[in-house]
Scaffold this motif. Structure first.
Motif, PDB file in Angstrom:
ATOM      1  N   LYS A  14       0.839  -1.197   0.000  1.00  0.00           N
ATOM      2  CA  LYS A  14       0.000   0.000   0.000  1.00  0.00           C
ATOM      3  C   LYS A  14       0.876   1.250   0.000  1.00  0.00           C
ATOM      4  CE  LYS A  14      -0.576  -0.238   4.975  1.00  0.00           C
ATOM      5  NZ  LYS A  14      -1.004  -1.207   5.922  1.00  0.00           N
ATOM      6  N   GLN A  90      -7.818 -10.547  -6.952  1.00  0.00           N
ATOM      7  CA  GLN A  90      -8.490  -9.248  -6.841  1.00  0.00           C
ATOM      8  C   GLN A  90      -7.646  -8.281  -6.008  1.00  0.00           C
ATOM      9  OE1 GLN A  90     -12.590  -9.474  -5.644  1.00  0.00           O
ATOM     10  NE2 GLN A  90     -12.776  -7.260  -5.469  1.00  0.00           N
ATOM     11  N   GLU A  91      -7.066  -8.791  -4.917  1.00  0.00           N
ATOM     12  CA  GLU A  91      -6.199  -7.948  -4.073  1.00  0.00           C
ATOM     13  C   GLU A  91      -4.989  -7.455  -4.872  1.00  0.00           C
ATOM     14  OE1 GLU A  91      -5.137 -10.233  -0.611  1.00  0.00           O
ATOM     15  OE2 GLU A  91      -7.226 -10.356   0.068  1.00  0.00           O
ATOM     16  N   GLU A  94      -6.090  -4.703  -7.220  1.00  0.00           N
ATOM     17  CA  GLU A  94      -6.309  -3.426  -6.530  1.00  0.00           C
ATOM     18  C   GLU A  94      -4.990  -2.774  -6.142  1.00  0.00           C
ATOM     19  OE1 GLU A  94      -9.022  -4.421  -3.360  1.00  0.00           O
ATOM     20  OE2 GLU A  94     -10.633  -4.881  -4.784  1.00  0.00           O
ATOM     21  N   GLN A  97      -3.442  -1.429  -9.327  1.00  0.00           N
ATOM     22  CA  GLN A  97      -4.223  -0.272  -9.771  1.00  0.00           C
ATOM     23  C   GLN A  97      -3.907   0.961  -8.916  1.00  0.00           C
ATOM     24  OE1 GLN A  97      -8.391  -1.186  -9.938  1.00  0.00           O
ATOM     25  NE2 GLN A  97      -8.972   0.858 -10.555  1.00  0.00           N
ATOM     26  N   ASP A  98      -3.896   0.792  -7.585  1.00  0.00           N
ATOM     27  CA  ASP A  98      -3.585   1.917  -6.692  1.00  0.00           C
ATOM     28  C   ASP A  98      -2.222   2.501  -7.027  1.00  0.00           C
ATOM     29  OD1 ASP A  98      -5.944   1.663  -5.362  1.00  0.00           O
ATOM     30  OD2 ASP A  98      -5.122   0.700  -3.578  1.00  0.00           O
TER      31      ASP A  98
END
Length: 195
Positions: A14, A90-91, A94, A97-98
């Motif tokens: 993240k 999916q994680e 994401e 993408q982030d």
């Protein structure tokens, strides 16, 4: 491009974990087992800074490699690996993408496709997504040493047609074994860092 120093910097899932020094970044995306780690190691002339694995789907984080204390190569988790659960996929999606949508110091994206095969739906989706984000794109057809010389032009043509490659996006064939087109690859990175 003269590589004086290369080091693993950080793995992130993240934004709060990304490096904070604002160095420019070049990301590498591609299917699991397409040769991202091998390309990174060849590019920086190190044997195994980026870990290669015989087990696809091993990279599950964004791995940042600091080069010459000036920029990062960012290894993005491989996509399209069937043994990873739908939830995990999916994680990954994401997380990728982030990163691609929010990282201001991202200067370009290398999309690696396996030169031996027609690009997959995942490859095509990644290319279209990068266009949508308006990122500078270099498509790299890896493992080109495993194709007969007489078949290389056909393979290139199939990749260009499948992706709908735009004139402004470059396609390079590459082999980490023969270091094929290494200078051109380094030149593309240098050009992005100067933009």
């Amino acid at each position: 491009m003269i590589i004086k120093k290369s080091e693993y910097a950080v793995s992130a899932v993240k934004e709060s974990q990304y490096p904070k020094d604002n160095f420019p970044e070049i990301a590498l995306a591609g299917r699991s087992n397409v040769g991202k780690s091998s390309l990174i190691n060849t590019l920086i002339n190190r044997k195994n800074l980026a870990r290669t694995s015989s087990q696809p789907g091993k990279t599950q984080t964004l791995n940042f490699y600091r080069i010459n204390g000036e920029f990062y190569l960012v290894d993005v988790p491989g996509y399209g690996y069937a043994k990873v659960s739908q939830k995990k996929r999916q994680e990954f999606g994401e997380m990728i993408q982030d990163y691609l949508e929010t990282r201001e110091n991202l200067k370009g994206l290398m999309i690696l496709v396996d030169g031996r095969h027609e690009p997959t739906q995942d490859d095509i989706a990644m290319y279209q997504y990068a266009q949508y984000l308006d990122l500078p794109i270099l498509v790299v057809a890896t493992k080109i040493d495993k194709i007969k010389k007489s078949q290389v032009n056909k393979a290139i043509s199939v990749i260009k047609k499948s992706l709908g490659l735009r004139d402004k996006d470059q396609l390079l064939t590459f082999s980490s074994v023969q270091k094929f087109h290494l200078a051109e690859l380094q030149g593309w990175v240098e050009d992005r860092l100067e933009d």
